[in-house]
Design a protein around this motif. Structure first.
Motif, PDB file in Angstrom:
ATOM      1  N   TRP A  66       9.083   6.767  -4.791  1.00 30.29           N
ATOM      2  CA  TRP A  66       7.996   7.289  -5.630  1.00 30.29           C
ATOM      3  C   TRP A  66       6.951   7.985  -4.772  1.00 30.29           C
ATOM      4  N   LEU A  67       6.628   7.391  -3.636  1.00 29.64           N
ATOM      5  CA  LEU A  67       5.648   8.007  -2.745  1.00 29.64           C
ATOM      6  C   LEU A  67       6.149   9.350  -2.223  1.00 29.64           C
ATOM      7  N   ALA A  68       7.412   9.416  -1.832  1.00 27.58           N
ATOM      8  CA  ALA A  68       7.975  10.679  -1.352  1.00 27.58           C
ATOM      9  C   ALA A  68       7.911  11.743  -2.445  1.00 27.58           C
ATOM     10  N   GLU A  69       8.245  11.367  -3.651  1.00 19.13           N
ATOM     11  CA  GLU A  69       8.240  12.322  -4.759  1.00 19.13           C
ATOM     12  C   GLU A  69       6.830  12.802  -5.086  1.00 19.13           C
ATOM     13  N   ASN A  70       5.834  12.011  -4.703  1.00 23.97           N
ATOM     14  CA  ASN A  70       4.443  12.396  -4.950  1.00 23.97           C
ATOM     15  C   ASN A  70       3.769  12.955  -3.701  1.00 23.97           C
ATOM     16  N   GLY A  71       4.574  13.338  -2.725  1.00 24.27           N
ATOM     17  CA  GLY A  71       4.066  14.099  -1.598  1.00 24.27           C
ATOM     18  C   GLY A  71       3.525  13.309  -0.438  1.00 24.27           C
ATOM     19  N   VAL A  72       3.671  11.981  -0.425  1.00 21.70           N
ATOM     20  CA  VAL A  72       3.134  11.183   0.680  1.00 21.70           C
ATOM     21  C   VAL A  72       3.899  11.514   1.958  1.00 21.70           C
ATOM     22  N   LEU A  73       3.171  11.873   3.006  1.00 18.53           N
ATOM     23  CA  LEU A  73       3.792  12.280   4.262  1.00 18.53           C
ATOM     24  C   LEU A  73       4.189  11.088   5.116  1.00 18.53           C
ATOM     25  N   TYR A  74       3.304  10.090   5.217  1.00 21.95           N
ATOM     26  CA  TYR A  74       3.583   8.961   6.104  1.00 21.95           C
ATOM     27  C   TYR A  74       2.905   7.705   5.594  1.00 21.95           C
ATOM     28  N   ILE A  75       3.349   6.577   6.153  1.00 24.59           N
ATOM     29  CA  ILE A  75       2.731   5.280   5.910  1.00 24.59           C
ATOM     30  C   ILE A  75       2.384   4.660   7.262  1.00 24.59           C
ATOM     31  N   THR A  76       1.128   4.263   7.424  1.00 26.50           N
ATOM     32  CA  THR A  76       0.707   3.475   8.574  1.00 26.50           C
ATOM     33  C   THR A  76       1.031   2.025   8.247  1.00 26.50           C
ATOM     34  N   LEU A  77       2.133   1.500   8.771  1.00 28.13           N
ATOM     35  CA  LEU A  77       2.633   0.202   8.308  1.00 28.13           C
ATOM     36  C   LEU A  77       1.716  -0.957   8.678  1.00 28.13           C
ATOM     37  N   ALA A  78       1.184  -0.968   9.878  1.00 30.66           N
ATOM     38  CA  ALA A  78       0.248  -2.021  10.279  1.00 30.66           C
ATOM     39  C   ALA A  78      -1.177  -1.539  10.005  1.00 30.66           C
ATOM     40  N   HIS A  79      -2.109  -2.500   9.957  1.00 31.41           N
ATOM     41  CA  HIS A  79      -3.508  -2.096   9.870  1.00 31.41           C
ATOM     42  C   HIS A  79      -4.361  -3.168  10.539  1.00 31.41           C
ATOM     43  N   LEU A  80      -5.458  -3.564   9.922  1.00 30.05           N
ATOM     44  CA  LEU A  80      -6.421  -4.425  10.599  1.00 30.05           C
ATOM     45  C   LEU A  80      -5.978  -5.870  10.717  1.00 30.05           C
ATOM     46  N   PHE A  81      -5.227  -6.347   9.727  1.00 31.58           N
ATOM     47  CA  PHE A  81      -4.838  -7.751   9.689  1.00 31.58           C
ATOM     48  C   PHE A  81      -3.343  -7.864   9.369  1.00 31.58           C
ATOM     49  N   TYR A  82      -2.746  -8.930   9.859  1.00 33.52           N
ATOM     50  CA  TYR A  82      -1.333  -9.173   9.602  1.00 33.52           C
ATOM     51  C   TYR A  82      -1.142  -9.653   8.166  1.00 33.52           C
ATOM     52  N   LEU A  83      -0.327  -8.915   7.416  1.00 31.99           N
ATOM     53  CA  LEU A  83      -0.045  -9.276   6.028  1.00 31.99           C
ATOM     54  C   LEU A  83       1.456  -9.270   5.750  1.00 31.99           C
ATOM     55  N   GLY A  84       2.223  -9.754   6.720  1.00 28.16           N
ATOM     56  CA  GLY A  84       3.628  -9.979   6.480  1.00 28.16           C
ATOM     57  C   GLY A  84       4.506  -8.755   6.541  1.00 28.16           C
ATOM     58  N   VAL A  85       4.023  -7.650   7.135  1.00 27.28           N
ATOM     59  CA  VAL A  85       4.821  -6.429   7.251  1.00 27.28           C
ATOM     60  C   VAL A  85       5.084  -6.099   8.720  1.00 27.28           C
ATOM     61  N   ALA A  86       4.021  -5.937   9.492  1.00 21.10           N
ATOM     62  CA  ALA A  86       4.125  -5.624  10.919  1.00 21.10           C
ATOM     63  C   ALA A  86       2.924  -6.221  11.633  1.00 21.10           C
ATOM     64  N   THR A  87       3.143  -6.760  12.812  1.00 13.20           N
ATOM     65  CA  THR A  87       2.011  -7.266  13.579  1.00 13.20           C
ATOM     66  C   THR A  87       1.204  -6.088  14.120  1.00 13.20           C
ATOM     67  N   ASN A  88      -0.082  -6.333  14.322  1.00 16.91           N
ATOM     68  CA  ASN A  88      -0.989  -5.235  14.649  1.00 16.91           C
ATOM     69  C   ASN A  88      -1.711  -5.461  15.975  1.00 16.91           C
ATOM     70  N   ALA A  89      -2.191  -4.351  16.509  1.00 18.86           N
ATOM     71  CA  ALA A  89      -3.049  -4.392  17.695  1.00 18.86           C
ATOM     72  C   ALA A  89      -4.496  -4.549  17.251  1.00 18.86           C
ATOM     73  N   PRO A  90      -5.328  -5.252  18.005  1.00 18.93           N
ATOM     74  CA  PRO A  90      -6.739  -5.371  17.645  1.00 18.93           C
ATOM     75  C   PRO A  90      -7.398  -3.997  17.567  1.00 18.93           C
ATOM     76  N   ALA A  91      -8.224  -3.796  16.530  1.00 17.14           N
ATOM     77  CA  ALA A  91      -8.884  -2.498  16.379  1.00 17.14           C
ATOM     78  C   ALA A  91     -10.256  -2.633  15.737  1.00 17.14           C
ATOM     79  N   ILE A  92     -10.850  -3.820  15.818  1.00 18.33           N
ATOM     80  CA  ILE A  92     -12.180  -4.042  15.258  1.00 18.33           C
ATOM     81  C   ILE A  92     -13.184  -3.957  16.410  1.00 18.33           C
ATOM     82  N   PRO A  93     -14.065  -2.967  16.409  1.00 20.74           N
ATOM     83  CA  PRO A  93     -14.899  -2.668  17.582  1.00 20.74           C
ATOM     84  C   PRO A  93     -15.668  -3.827  18.187  1.00 20.74           C
ATOM     85  N   PRO A  94     -16.320  -4.711  17.413  1.00 16.36           N
ATOM     86  CA  PRO A  94     -17.123  -5.740  18.085  1.00 16.36           C
ATOM     87  C   PRO A  94     -16.305  -6.785  18.830  1.00 16.36           C
ATOM     88  N   LEU A  95     -14.994  -6.850  18.592  1.00 12.77           N
ATOM     89  CA  LEU A  95     -14.181  -7.927  19.134  1.00 12.77           C
ATOM     90  C   LEU A  95     -13.319  -7.463  20.298  1.00 12.77           C
TER      91      LEU A  95
END
Length: 391
Positions: free
Chosen positions: A157-186
């Motif tokens: 559905w995302l491809a059909e609606n023009g989505v180019l990419y997905i950033t799989l990880a983000h700020l917190f681990y939510l059962g998809v991919a582990t992430n690198a720290p990216a919160i500035p104060p820490l």
């Protein structure tokens, strides 16, 4: 003109969308939606806006003034991530669909005759005229939902609606991919203590299912925010899929849309790319988008500091060999990256960014600021429309 691989255009719309779940939501859900909308405003004043109550950094007017021509518009639903738990919430994909529609409706209201913008869903939409070409993208694999059996349909559905990419990880681990720290104060150690992640895990089964579906539907993987384990497992899986399908690696570019180079700012968190990872991106014909966050690329006090900082990161990419064809920008404006590089505060300043690159890298500037990103976008959209994919 300039292309931006990672720009949070939808962020300034979230406070207006007080009832994203529609009239069907109960009173408790509506109250929560109201709270979420107000929380975004307060957080923006503290952590995003150039100054207190200074307003959002990105809107259509600013992008036009800044001569933006391609904008990868980041679909991100904060309430789906800032919650307790280690799995995506049910309803996450419906929230994402609602946000995509909300953005398109807003652009239509602001520019009903499409004189200043165009939504890019296929190659024919890349007109190279003076309009801002909006390309949807998604930040956070949690938006795909908790059900592995539904992942492929959601990615399609995302491809059909023009989505180019997905950033799989983000700020917190939510059962998809582990992430690198990216919160500035820490620091990295402080982040790991406060938000522990499972040891030895890169991609989970949910994450692997997402990568397989993204490969199939030509929705690119953005490895920004990924841990080293997740990066390695993502490349290994993609390379396995290359072998299974007999595909040229350049048929499925890998992106790092909003990062810096670790060698150009050794004091930053491990969020930035190693030369080895950057080389792997380059080998697949992918893109490295330089972020404008001082936390990632380095502290600056003046425009001269900012240009010197960008030179270090661009030169670090150039030192990999094979030129700067993989170099681009992913500003992350309105992505809560305060402070940004001195001299670039709002979307209207993007033309200044382009001028800096023209002055410092005249032979490669057109590619860095626009042509490299456009070439990859065109290649991916053309591949989606090929007979082999639709067979």
């Amino acid at each position: 003109m300039i292309a931006d691989l990672h720009c949070h255009y939808p962020m300034h719309l979230l406070p207006r969308d007080h009832h994203p779940h529609g009239v069907a939501g109960g009173w408790l859900q509506k109250l929560k939606d109201e709270f979420d909308a107000e929380a975004v405003v307060i957080a923006a004043d503290l952590l995003n806006d150039p100054r207190w109550c200074g307003g959002w950094r990105v809107d259509l007017d600013g992008l036009v003034q800044g001569e933006a021509r391609i904008v990868c518009s980041v679909l991100y639903w904060p309430a789906g991530e800032f919650r307790f738990g280690t799995q995506p919430a049910s309803g996450s994909f419906a929230d994402l669909q609602s946000l995509l529609s909300f953005v398109e409706d807003d652009l239509h209201k602001r520019d009903p005759n499409c004189e200043r913008h165009v939504l890019v869903k296929q190659t024919s939409d890349l007109t190279d005229d003076s309009r801002v070409a909006f390309v949807h993208c998604v930040e956070g694999g949690f938006h795909l939902g908790p059900n592995q059996n539904e992942i492929d349909a959601h990615v399609q559905w995302l491809a059909e609606n023009g989505v180019l990419y997905i950033t799989l990880a983000h700020l917190f681990y939510l059962g998809v991919a582990t992430n690198a720290p990216a919160i500035p104060p820490l620091t990295d150690a402080e982040y790991d203590h406060l938000f522990p992640q499972p040891a030895g895990v890169g991609l989970t089964d949910l994450g692997k299912a997402a990568v397989r579906s993204m490969y199939r539907h030509k929705v690119l993987v953005d490895i920004s925010h990924m841990s080293e384990d997740a990066v390695d497992e993502t490349f290994a899986l993609i390379e396995q899929l290359d072998q299974e399908t007999g595909s040229d690696p350049r048929d499925f570019p890998v992106l790092a849309t909003h990062v810096g180079m670790r060698s150009a700012n050794p004091s930053s968190q491990l969020y930035n790319l190693t030369p080895e990872t950057a080389t792997r991106i380059q080998a697949r014909g992918g893109l490295i988008g330089l972020i404008l966050a001082q936390h990632q690329v380095g502290s600056t006090q003046s425009a001269a500091d900012s240009t010197a900082t960008l030179r270090r990161h661009i030169n670090a990419i150039g030192e990999l060999g094979n030129g700067l064809q993989c170099c681009a920008f992913g500003t992350d404006l309105d992505g809560f990256i305060k402070p940004t590089l001195t001299g670039i505060e709002r979307a209207s300043d993007l033309s200044t960014l382009a001028q800096w690159i023209q002055q410092d890298f005249p032979a490669d500037a057109d590619g860095i600021v626009y042509d490299n990103a456009r070439a990859v976008l065109h290649r991916v959209l053309a591949a989606r429309g090929s007979p082999a994919r639709n067979a």
